[in-house]
Structures are given as structure tokens and as C-alpha cells.
Design a protein around this motif. Structure first.
Motif, PDB file in Angstrom:
ATOM      1  N   GLU A   1       0.813  -1.221   0.000  1.00  0.00           N
ATOM      2  CA  GLU A   1       0.000   0.000   0.000  1.00  0.00           C
ATOM      3  C   GLU A   1       0.845   1.270   0.000  1.00  0.00           C
ATOM      4  OE1 GLU A   1      -2.162  -2.796   2.975  1.00  0.00           O
ATOM      5  OE2 GLU A   1      -0.142  -2.472   2.253  1.00  0.00           O
ATOM      6  N   TYR A   2       2.101   1.150   0.385  1.00  0.00           N
ATOM      7  CA  TYR A   2       2.965   2.330   0.533  1.00  0.00           C
ATOM      8  C   TYR A   2       3.891   2.547  -0.655  1.00  0.00           C
ATOM      9  CZ  TYR A   2       1.090   1.924   5.173  1.00  0.00           C
ATOM     10  OH  TYR A   2       0.214   1.838   6.227  1.00  0.00           O
ATOM     11  N   ILE A   3       3.691   1.815  -1.753  1.00  0.00           N
ATOM     12  CA  ILE A   3       4.519   2.005  -2.946  1.00  0.00           C
ATOM     13  C   ILE A   3       4.445   3.470  -3.372  1.00  0.00           C
ATOM     14  CG2 ILE A   3       4.699   1.476  -5.422  1.00  0.00           C
ATOM     15  CD1 ILE A   3       3.801  -1.379  -4.730  1.00  0.00           C
ATOM     16  N   GLY A   4       5.606   4.068  -3.596  1.00  0.00           N
ATOM     17  CA  GLY A   4       5.686   5.463  -4.028  1.00  0.00           C
ATOM     18  C   GLY A   4       5.658   6.481  -2.897  1.00  0.00           C
ATOM     19  N   LYS A   5       5.395   6.050  -1.681  1.00  0.00           N
ATOM     20  CA  LYS A   5       5.310   6.967  -0.535  1.00  0.00           C
ATOM     21  C   LYS A   5       6.671   7.146   0.116  1.00  0.00           C
ATOM     22  CE  LYS A   5       0.590   6.851   0.067  1.00  0.00           C
ATOM     23  NZ  LYS A   5      -0.034   7.078  -1.156  1.00  0.00           N
ATOM     24  N   LYS A   6       6.895   8.322   0.699  1.00  0.00           N
ATOM     25  CA  LYS A   6       8.098   8.572   1.492  1.00  0.00           C
ATOM     26  C   LYS A   6       7.827   8.082   2.912  1.00  0.00           C
ATOM     27  CE  LYS A   6      10.485  12.279  -0.812  1.00  0.00           C
ATOM     28  NZ  LYS A   6      11.529  11.424  -1.286  1.00  0.00           N
ATOM     29  N   VAL A   7       8.781   7.354   3.461  1.00  0.00           N
ATOM     30  CA  VAL A   7       8.642   6.813   4.810  1.00  0.00           C
ATOM     31  C   VAL A   7       9.847   7.233   5.647  1.00  0.00           C
ATOM     32  CG1 VAL A   7       7.224   4.840   4.128  1.00  0.00           C
ATOM     33  CG2 VAL A   7       9.705   4.631   4.096  1.00  0.00           C
ATOM     34  N   ASP A   8       9.665   7.247   6.958  1.00  0.00           N
ATOM     35  CA  ASP A   8      10.755   7.515   7.891  1.00  0.00           C
ATOM     36  C   ASP A   8      11.308   6.174   8.360  1.00  0.00           C
ATOM     37  OD1 ASP A   8      10.467  10.386   7.932  1.00  0.00           O
ATOM     38  OD2 ASP A   8       8.635  10.068   9.088  1.00  0.00           O
ATOM     39  N   VAL A   9      12.623   6.078   8.408  1.00  0.00           N
ATOM     40  CA  VAL A   9      13.272   4.824   8.781  1.00  0.00           C
ATOM     41  C   VAL A   9      14.139   5.051  10.013  1.00  0.00           C
ATOM     42  CG1 VAL A   9      14.751   2.960   7.974  1.00  0.00           C
ATOM     43  CG2 VAL A   9      13.350   4.220   6.327  1.00  0.00           C
ATOM     44  N   ARG A  10      13.893   4.250  11.049  1.00  0.00           N
ATOM     45  CA  ARG A  10      14.694   4.281  12.271  1.00  0.00           C
ATOM     46  C   ARG A  10      15.664   3.108  12.208  1.00  0.00           C
ATOM     47  NH1 ARG A  10      14.387   1.956  17.517  1.00  0.00           N
ATOM     48  NH2 ARG A  10      15.374   3.302  19.056  1.00  0.00           N
ATOM     49  N   ILE A  11      16.965   3.432  12.264  1.00  0.00           N
ATOM     50  CA  ILE A  11      18.005   2.425  12.087  1.00  0.00           C
ATOM     51  C   ILE A  11      18.803   2.290  13.377  1.00  0.00           C
ATOM     52  CG2 ILE A  11      20.014   1.785  10.713  1.00  0.00           C
ATOM     53  CD1 ILE A  11      18.904   3.930   8.654  1.00  0.00           C
ATOM     54  N   THR A  12      18.832   1.092  13.935  1.00  0.00           N
ATOM     55  CA  THR A  12      19.685   0.812  15.088  1.00  0.00           C
ATOM     56  C   THR A  12      20.694  -0.258  14.672  1.00  0.00           C
ATOM     57  OG1 THR A  12      18.402  -1.005  16.033  1.00  0.00           O
ATOM     58  CG2 THR A  12      17.711   1.247  16.623  1.00  0.00           C
ATOM     59  N   GLY A  13      21.496  -0.694  15.581  1.00  0.00           N
ATOM     60  CA  GLY A  13      22.465  -1.734  15.278  1.00  0.00           C
ATOM     61  C   GLY A  13      21.840  -3.079  14.991  1.00  0.00           C
ATOM     62  N   THR A  14      20.588  -3.282  15.439  1.00  0.00           N
ATOM     63  CA  THR A  14      19.956  -4.593  15.291  1.00  0.00           C
ATOM     64  C   THR A  14      18.627  -4.578  14.543  1.00  0.00           C
ATOM     65  OG1 THR A  14      18.900  -4.314  17.451  1.00  0.00           O
ATOM     66  CG2 THR A  14      21.002  -5.496  17.409  1.00  0.00           C
ATOM     67  N   VAL A  15      17.990  -3.415  14.441  1.00  0.00           N
ATOM     68  CA  VAL A  15      16.626  -3.367  13.906  1.00  0.00           C
ATOM     69  C   VAL A  15      16.466  -2.212  12.919  1.00  0.00           C
ATOM     70  CG1 VAL A  15      14.184  -3.027  14.535  1.00  0.00           C
ATOM     71  CG2 VAL A  15      15.661  -4.374  16.013  1.00  0.00           C
ATOM     72  N   ILE A  16      15.629  -2.442  11.899  1.00  0.00           N
ATOM     73  CA  ILE A  16      15.182  -1.403  10.973  1.00  0.00           C
ATOM     74  C   ILE A  16      13.676  -1.270  11.197  1.00  0.00           C
ATOM     75  CG2 ILE A  16      14.866  -0.746   8.550  1.00  0.00           C
ATOM     76  CD1 ILE A  16      17.800  -0.831   9.296  1.00  0.00           C
ATOM     77  N   GLU A  17      13.223  -0.077  11.589  1.00  0.00           N
ATOM     78  CA  GLU A  17      11.795   0.164  11.765  1.00  0.00           C
ATOM     79  C   GLU A  17      11.371   1.222  10.753  1.00  0.00           C
ATOM     80  OE1 GLU A  17      10.429  -0.360  16.224  1.00  0.00           O
ATOM     81  OE2 GLU A  17      12.061   1.099  16.058  1.00  0.00           O
ATOM     82  N   VAL A  18      10.203   1.016  10.144  1.00  0.00           N
ATOM     83  CA  VAL A  18       9.724   1.920   9.111  1.00  0.00           C
ATOM     84  C   VAL A  18       8.398   2.529   9.558  1.00  0.00           C
ATOM     85  CG1 VAL A  18       9.150   2.147   6.673  1.00  0.00           C
ATOM     86  CG2 VAL A  18      10.833   0.444   7.398  1.00  0.00           C
ATOM     87  N   PHE A  19       8.296   3.848   9.436  1.00  0.00           N
ATOM     88  CA  PHE A  19       7.122   4.588   9.889  1.00  0.00           C
ATOM     89  C   PHE A  19       6.518   5.394   8.744  1.00  0.00           C
ATOM     90  CE2 PHE A  19       9.793   3.862  13.512  1.00  0.00           C
ATOM     91  CZ  PHE A  19       8.916   3.608  14.564  1.00  0.00           C
ATOM     92  N   TYR A  20       5.190   5.459   8.717  1.00  0.00           N
ATOM     93  CA  TYR A  20       4.477   6.326   7.784  1.00  0.00           C
ATOM     94  C   TYR A  20       3.461   7.103   8.603  1.00  0.00           C
ATOM     95  CZ  TYR A  20       1.826   7.995   3.819  1.00  0.00           C
ATOM     96  OH  TYR A  20       1.203   8.809   2.898  1.00  0.00           O
ATOM     97  N   ASN A  21       3.518   8.425   8.520  1.00  0.00           N
ATOM     98  CA  ASN A  21       2.657   9.289   9.347  1.00  0.00           C
ATOM     99  C   ASN A  21       2.753   8.913  10.826  1.00  0.00           C
ATOM    100  OD1 ASN A  21       1.830  10.799   7.169  1.00  0.00           O
ATOM    101  ND2 ASN A  21      -0.059   9.657   6.875  1.00  0.00           N
ATOM    102  N   GLN A  22       3.953   8.660  11.285  1.00  0.00           N
ATOM    103  CA  GLN A  22       4.283   8.345  12.671  1.00  0.00           C
ATOM    104  C   GLN A  22       3.702   7.015  13.169  1.00  0.00           C
ATOM    105  OE1 GLN A  22       2.832  11.994  14.124  1.00  0.00           O
ATOM    106  NE2 GLN A  22       4.587  13.115  13.339  1.00  0.00           N
ATOM    107  N   ASN A  23       3.241   6.172  12.248  1.00  0.00           N
ATOM    108  CA  ASN A  23       2.772   4.830  12.593  1.00  0.00           C
ATOM    109  C   ASN A  23       3.771   3.813  12.048  1.00  0.00           C
ATOM    110  OD1 ASN A  23       0.240   5.547  13.800  1.00  0.00           O
ATOM    111  ND2 ASN A  23      -0.472   6.032  11.750  1.00  0.00           N
ATOM    112  N   ARG A  24       4.169   2.860  12.871  1.00  0.00           N
ATOM    113  CA  ARG A  24       5.113   1.847  12.412  1.00  0.00           C
ATOM    114  C   ARG A  24       4.399   0.883  11.472  1.00  0.00           C
ATOM    115  NH1 ARG A  24       8.321  -2.299  16.223  1.00  0.00           N
ATOM    116  NH2 ARG A  24       6.318  -3.308  16.137  1.00  0.00           N
ATOM    117  N   ILE A  25       4.963   0.729  10.261  1.00  0.00           N
ATOM    118  CA  ILE A  25       4.336  -0.133   9.262  1.00  0.00           C
ATOM    119  C   ILE A  25       5.170  -1.383   8.969  1.00  0.00           C
ATOM    120  CG2 ILE A  25       3.007   1.713   8.183  1.00  0.00           C
ATOM    121  CD1 ILE A  25       5.188   1.808   5.986  1.00  0.00           C
ATOM    122  N   ALA A  26       6.435  -1.383   9.405  1.00  0.00           N
ATOM    123  CA  ALA A  26       7.280  -2.559   9.178  1.00  0.00           C
ATOM    124  C   ALA A  26       8.443  -2.537  10.160  1.00  0.00           C
ATOM    125  CB  ALA A  26       7.809  -2.584   7.749  1.00  0.00           C
ATOM    126  N   SER A  27       8.925  -3.717  10.479  1.00  0.00           N
ATOM    127  CA  SER A  27      10.086  -3.869  11.348  1.00  0.00           C
ATOM    128  C   SER A  27      10.868  -5.086  10.878  1.00  0.00           C
ATOM    129  CB  SER A  27       9.638  -4.047  12.795  1.00  0.00           C
ATOM    130  OG  SER A  27      10.757  -4.193  13.630  1.00  0.00           O
TER     131      SER A  27
END
Length: 141
Positions: free
Chosen positions: A48-74
Motif C-alpha cells: 500500500e505504501y509504494i511510491g510513498k516517502k517513509v521515515d526509517v529508524r536504524i539501530t544496530g539490530t533493527v530497521i523500523e519503518v514509519f508512515y505518518n508516525q505509525n510503524r508499518i514494518a520492522s
């Protein structure tokens, strides 16, 4: 200890048992193959998020992806050889395939399916997928 520090001592909370992990934030655009690239590795995002800009939180162990401040993938963060895939949205892949077939791009659908599936089952699956494509694409005629 001085008297002001002694007075504040009961107000201090104990340290958390969980270790603090530094994080870096980046922005990415979800590509047509519903993946984003982070440091040369590819992580799946719901279609559903194809073409959308997302925010990505990167740590040493995890990648979390947010759209409109909601986590959509980890995802567990990948290391090593570049261009590795972390794909956990199997249902999204099937939905995207149906979406692609509705646009009449059945050959593109087959390229998507064959590029992501185990080759030992592709040929059996391909006959089934072509039947579904014909049914979807031709049902409006």
C-alpha cells in the motif's frame, strides 16, 4: 555527599534494565517492488505504501519503518553482502501481484513471481497464476 544531593536521592528512579540503543533516522521512498534500501540492503514494506516517502529508524539490530508516525514494518537489520533482501510481507506480495494483474501486466506479474519464488515450485505455480490473471483480466469483457 552534600545535603541537597541527599534530599534528591529518594526521588531518583533506578536505571532501566533494557540497554539504550542509539538510532539514526533517514527517509526513503518505497519502490515498485515494495522494498526500501537502507545501507545497500533491501527491506520489504506493505504494498500500500509504494511510491510513498517513509521515515526509517536504524539501530544496530533493527530497521523500523514509519508512515505518518505509525510503524508499518520492522526487520532484523542485515549485514554483510550488499543487496540482500528481508521480505516478511508474504500476503502483500500476493496482493501486489493481483494489483499488477488487474492492470493487464500479466508478464510483469510472472517476472515478480518467478524472481521471488523458489524455482522448484515456480513452474507449477506459474500455470495457476496465469489462470488467475486470465480470469481477472478477462472478467470485465
Amino acid at each position: 555527599m552534600n545535603s541537597s544531593a541527599t534530599k534528591k536521592l529518594p526521588l531518583l528512579a533506578p536505571l532501566s534494565a533494557a540497554r539504550y540503543e542509539l538510532a539514526e533516522w533517514k527517509q526513503a521512498t518505497v519502490q515498485f517492488n515494495y522494498h526500501i534500501s537502507v545501507d545497500g540492503m533491501l527491506y520489504s514494506i506493505p504494498y500500500e505504501y509504494i511510491g510513498k516517502k517513509v521515515d526509517v529508524r536504524i539501530t544496530g539490530t533493527v530497521i523500523e519503518v514509519f508512515y505518518n508516525q505509525n510503524r508499518i514494518a520492522s526487520h532484523r537489520r542485515l549485514y554483510g553482502r550488499k543487496n540482500q533482501y528481508s521480505t516478511v510481507h508474504e500476503v502483500s506480495r500476493i496482493r501486489q501481484s493481483v494489483l499488477v494483474s488487474r492492470t493487464g501486466s500479466a508478464s510483469l506479474l510472472m517476472r515478480i513471481v518467478t524472481s521471488f519464488m523458489n524455482t522448484s515450485i515456480v513452474w507449477e505455480l506459474s500455470r495457476f497464476v496465469w489462470c488467475i490473471c486470465d480470469a481477472i483480466c478477462c472478467s470485465g469483457r
